[in-house]
Design a protein around this motif. Structure first.
Motif, PDB file in Angstrom:
ATOM      1  N   ALA A   4      27.917  40.523  36.669  1.00 38.17           N
ATOM      2  CA  ALA A   4      27.527  40.109  38.012  1.00 38.17           C
ATOM      3  C   ALA A   4      28.649  40.345  39.008  1.00 38.17           C
ATOM      4  CB  ALA A   4      27.152  38.629  37.998  1.00 38.17           C
ATOM      5  N   GLY A   5      28.262  40.578  40.278  1.00 39.32           N
ATOM      6  CA  GLY A   5      29.246  40.775  41.335  1.00 39.32           C
ATOM      7  C   GLY A   5      30.167  39.580  41.481  1.00 39.32           C
ATOM      8  N   LEU A   6      31.433  39.849  41.806  1.00 44.09           N
ATOM      9  CA  LEU A   6      32.427  38.789  41.933  1.00 44.09           C
ATOM     10  C   LEU A   6      33.173  38.843  43.267  1.00 44.09           C
ATOM     11  CD1 LEU A   6      33.901  38.688  38.302  1.00 44.09           C
ATOM     12  CD2 LEU A   6      32.477  36.949  39.415  1.00 44.09           C
ATOM     13  N   ASN A   7      32.566  39.455  44.272  1.00 46.51           N
ATOM     14  CA  ASN A   7      33.190  39.401  45.589  1.00 46.51           C
ATOM     15  C   ASN A   7      33.078  37.971  46.106  1.00 46.51           C
ATOM     16  OD1 ASN A   7      33.162  39.427  48.643  1.00 46.51           O
ATOM     17  ND2 ASN A   7      33.770  41.543  48.240  1.00 46.51           N
ATOM     18  N   PRO A   8      34.188  37.320  46.417  1.00 45.10           N
ATOM     19  CA  PRO A   8      34.116  35.905  46.790  1.00 45.10           C
ATOM     20  C   PRO A   8      33.373  35.651  48.090  1.00 45.10           C
ATOM     21  CG  PRO A   8      36.350  36.770  47.103  1.00 45.10           C
ATOM     22  CD  PRO A   8      35.578  37.821  46.390  1.00 45.10           C
ATOM     23  N   GLY A   9      33.189  36.698  48.922  1.00 45.06           N
ATOM     24  CA  GLY A   9      32.552  36.506  50.216  1.00 45.06           C
ATOM     25  C   GLY A   9      31.058  36.692  50.228  1.00 45.06           C
ATOM     26  N   HIS A  10      30.522  37.561  49.320  1.00 47.22           N
ATOM     27  CA  HIS A  10      29.085  37.822  49.430  1.00 47.22           C
ATOM     28  C   HIS A  10      28.350  38.036  48.110  1.00 47.22           C
ATOM     29  CE1 HIS A  10      29.695  42.122  48.687  1.00 47.22           C
ATOM     30  NE2 HIS A  10      30.625  42.137  49.623  1.00 47.22           N
ATOM     31  N   SER A  11      29.003  37.948  46.962  1.00 46.43           N
ATOM     32  CA  SER A  11      28.291  38.099  45.692  1.00 46.43           C
ATOM     33  C   SER A  11      27.570  36.800  45.310  1.00 46.43           C
ATOM     34  CB  SER A  11      29.258  38.501  44.580  1.00 46.43           C
ATOM     35  OG  SER A  11      29.744  39.807  44.789  1.00 46.43           O
ATOM     36  N   ASP A  12      26.449  36.949  44.611  1.00 44.07           N
ATOM     37  CA  ASP A  12      25.598  35.802  44.301  1.00 44.07           C
ATOM     38  C   ASP A  12      26.285  34.753  43.436  1.00 44.07           C
ATOM     39  OD1 ASP A  12      23.590  36.903  45.776  1.00 44.07           O
ATOM     40  OD2 ASP A  12      22.403  37.610  44.074  1.00 44.07           O
ATOM     41  N   LEU A  13      27.011  35.181  42.398  1.00 45.21           N
ATOM     42  CA  LEU A  13      27.626  34.203  41.500  1.00 45.21           C
ATOM     43  C   LEU A  13      28.674  33.346  42.220  1.00 45.21           C
ATOM     44  CD1 LEU A  13      27.676  33.032  38.680  1.00 45.21           C
ATOM     45  CD2 LEU A  13      29.227  34.864  37.976  1.00 45.21           C
ATOM     46  N   PRO A  14      29.591  33.922  42.998  1.00 45.83           N
ATOM     47  CA  PRO A  14      30.484  33.071  43.800  1.00 45.83           C
ATOM     48  C   PRO A  14      29.742  32.225  44.831  1.00 45.83           C
ATOM     49  CG  PRO A  14      31.432  35.248  43.556  1.00 45.83           C
ATOM     50  CD  PRO A  14      30.029  35.335  43.027  1.00 45.83           C
ATOM     51  N   PHE A  15      28.623  32.745  45.375  1.00 43.14           N
ATOM     52  CA  PHE A  15      27.796  31.950  46.293  1.00 43.14           C
ATOM     53  C   PHE A  15      27.327  30.673  45.605  1.00 43.14           C
ATOM     54  CE2 PHE A  15      25.615  34.512  49.933  1.00 43.14           C
ATOM     55  CZ  PHE A  15      26.798  34.484  50.644  1.00 43.14           C
ATOM     56  N   ILE A  16      26.796  30.826  44.396  1.00 42.52           N
ATOM     57  CA  ILE A  16      26.302  29.667  43.645  1.00 42.52           C
ATOM     58  C   ILE A  16      27.427  28.666  43.430  1.00 42.52           C
ATOM     59  CG2 ILE A  16      25.381  28.918  41.409  1.00 42.52           C
ATOM     60  CD1 ILE A  16      23.901  31.640  41.305  1.00 42.52           C
ATOM     61  N   CYS A  17      28.590  29.179  43.040  1.00 42.59           N
ATOM     62  CA  CYS A  17      29.733  28.288  42.813  1.00 42.59           C
ATOM     63  C   CYS A  17      30.139  27.570  44.092  1.00 42.59           C
ATOM     64  CB  CYS A  17      30.911  29.082  42.250  1.00 42.59           C
ATOM     65  SG  CYS A  17      30.654  29.630  40.559  1.00 42.59           S
ATOM     66  N   ARG A  18      30.090  28.266  45.216  1.00 39.71           N
ATOM     67  CA  ARG A  18      30.440  27.626  46.484  1.00 39.71           C
ATOM     68  C   ARG A  18      29.478  26.476  46.790  1.00 39.71           C
ATOM     69  NH1 ARG A  18      30.338  31.861  50.875  1.00 39.71           N
ATOM     70  NH2 ARG A  18      31.561  32.891  49.266  1.00 39.71           N
ATOM     71  N   PHE A  19      28.172  26.696  46.561  1.00 38.91           N
ATOM     72  CA  PHE A  19      27.188  25.630  46.746  1.00 38.91           C
ATOM     73  C   PHE A  19      27.493  24.428  45.853  1.00 38.91           C
ATOM     74  CE2 PHE A  19      23.985  28.865  48.355  1.00 38.91           C
ATOM     75  CZ  PHE A  19      23.858  28.293  49.616  1.00 38.91           C
ATOM     76  N   LYS A  20      28.009  24.705  44.651  1.00 31.72           N
ATOM     77  CA  LYS A  20      28.269  23.645  43.676  1.00 31.72           C
ATOM     78  C   LYS A  20      29.662  23.046  43.815  1.00 31.72           C
ATOM     79  CE  LYS A  20      25.997  22.796  40.417  1.00 31.72           C
ATOM     80  NZ  LYS A  20      25.007  21.760  40.108  1.00 31.72           N
ATOM     81  N   GLY A  21      30.460  23.532  44.747  1.00 30.77           N
ATOM     82  CA  GLY A  21      31.810  23.018  44.911  1.00 30.77           C
ATOM     83  C   GLY A  21      32.786  23.500  43.857  1.00 30.77           C
TER      84      GLY A  21
END
Length: 338
Positions: free
Chosen positions: A289-306
């Motif tokens: 999965a993409g790991l760009n901290p600004g726009h990839s889905d997996l980091p997005f999910i982590c940001r939502f979860k703190g």
């Protein structure tokens, strides 16, 4: 611990003459910088290697690493995501993320769906065709959805992918076969809500870290999460964390079951969609999965979860280190607080 970092840098392939679409899955320098920075902050000695051919050259020259963080997608054939893991297996060097078998199985969406269905998990009825004329003999229910069998990042998916008649399906399959030079997977279209589930871990230790819903706005291509919607998501697509029960439990149970059935490791994403009755079905898996901290889905999910970006990378690497029997010490052994 000396950690190598393998990756496909988009600019290198564009400079070699490949198109924007050819290289859509490849990474920008900021993504590689983010991964390398997170690894360094975990106390790891990071060495950038590059793509599969660069890795092969380094291996034959005698270079070795304690662990390789493999982020290579590859470019040609059904085994393109398997190439780096296979090379590392040959030299018995442990690496992060899935092995050659899981990479090949998940890349071919038809094979992945056979595996998932074989484990008793829900996925829409489907067929894989190698010519447009094969479409006329299918026994699937319209509307149907067509996409290349082995692409990611929404490549090949447009509003034409949703076909309401045989003639529409023949037309879109002909276009996809000519443009992408690979079979087309056709599945019964699911009209419900769409989710992507982030996962970390391997086998019995694998679990969902969160589920994100995809919402198409008025400026998006309607009804379909197309390549253009994914590439130009800002102003078109919004995302939200799924929290409602019992839907969340059902979606994540399906995702974890499919992840384990496919043999995926360490971290990644699965796409889930609801059918007309609101029942979750597996669409596809992404073990890289993409790991760009600004726009990839997996980091997005982590940001939502703190969950901080460094903590995501720590959990992924810790899973690989445990599998390899390497010592889990220092920052790797301790969760990073938000």
């Amino acid at each position: 611990m000396r950690v190598g970092l393998t990756y496909d840098l988009r600019s290198e392939y564009l400079a070699a003459g490949y198109s924007d679409v050819d290289t859509a899955e490849f990474d920008q320098p900021e993504t590689i910088d983010a991964i390398a920075g997170a690894l360094a902050r975990l106390g790891l000695a990071v060495e950038r290697i590059g793509h599969a051919r660069q890795l092969a050259g380094r291996l034959t020259a005698g270079d070795r690493w304690d662990l390789v963080f493999n982020f290579c997608e590859g470019l040609h054939g059904f085994g393109r995501e398997s190439l780096v893991p296979a090379l590392l297996d040959a030299w018995q060097i442990p690496y992060v993320f899935s092995d050659p078998l899981a990479c090949a199985v998940t890349l071919h969406k038809g094979v992945a769906k056979h595996v998932v269905r074989g484990h008793g998990l829900a996925t829409p009825d489907f067929a894989v065709v190698e010519s447009a004329e094969e479409v006329r003999n299918l026994k699937l229910r319209f509307p149907l959805f067509a996409k290349p069998v082995a692409e990611g990042t929404g490549k090949g998916i447009s509003t034409a992918s949703r076909a309401g008649s045989t003639e529409e399906l023949v037309a879109v399959c002909g276009t996809l076969l000519a443009r992408h030079r690979q079979p087309v997977i056709i599945e019964e279209f699911l009209p419900g809500r769409e989710f992507t589930v982030g996962l970390v871990g391997t086998g019995a230790e694998a679990g969902a870290i969160g589920t994100m819903e995809v919402h198409l706005g008025p400026k998006a291509d309607p009804g379909v999460y197309t390549f253009d919607n994914k590439e130009h998501w800002e102003g078109r697509v919004t995302y939200s964390l799924l929290t409602e029960e019992p839907l969340l439990t059902a979606v994540e149970a399906l995702a974890v079951g499919a992840w384990r059935a496919l043999g995926c490791r360490d971290g990644g994403r699965l796409d889930i969609r609801l059918d007309a009755a609101g029942v979750p079905s597996f669409l596809e898996a992404n073990p890289l999965a993409g790991l760009n901290p600004g726009h990839s889905d997996l980091p997005f999910i982590c940001r939502f979860k703190g969950i901080p970006y460094d903590e995501l990378i720590r959990r992924i690497v810790a899973s690989a280190v445990r599998r390899a029997g390497l010592p889990l010490t220092g920052v790797l052994a301790t969760s990073i607080a938000a």
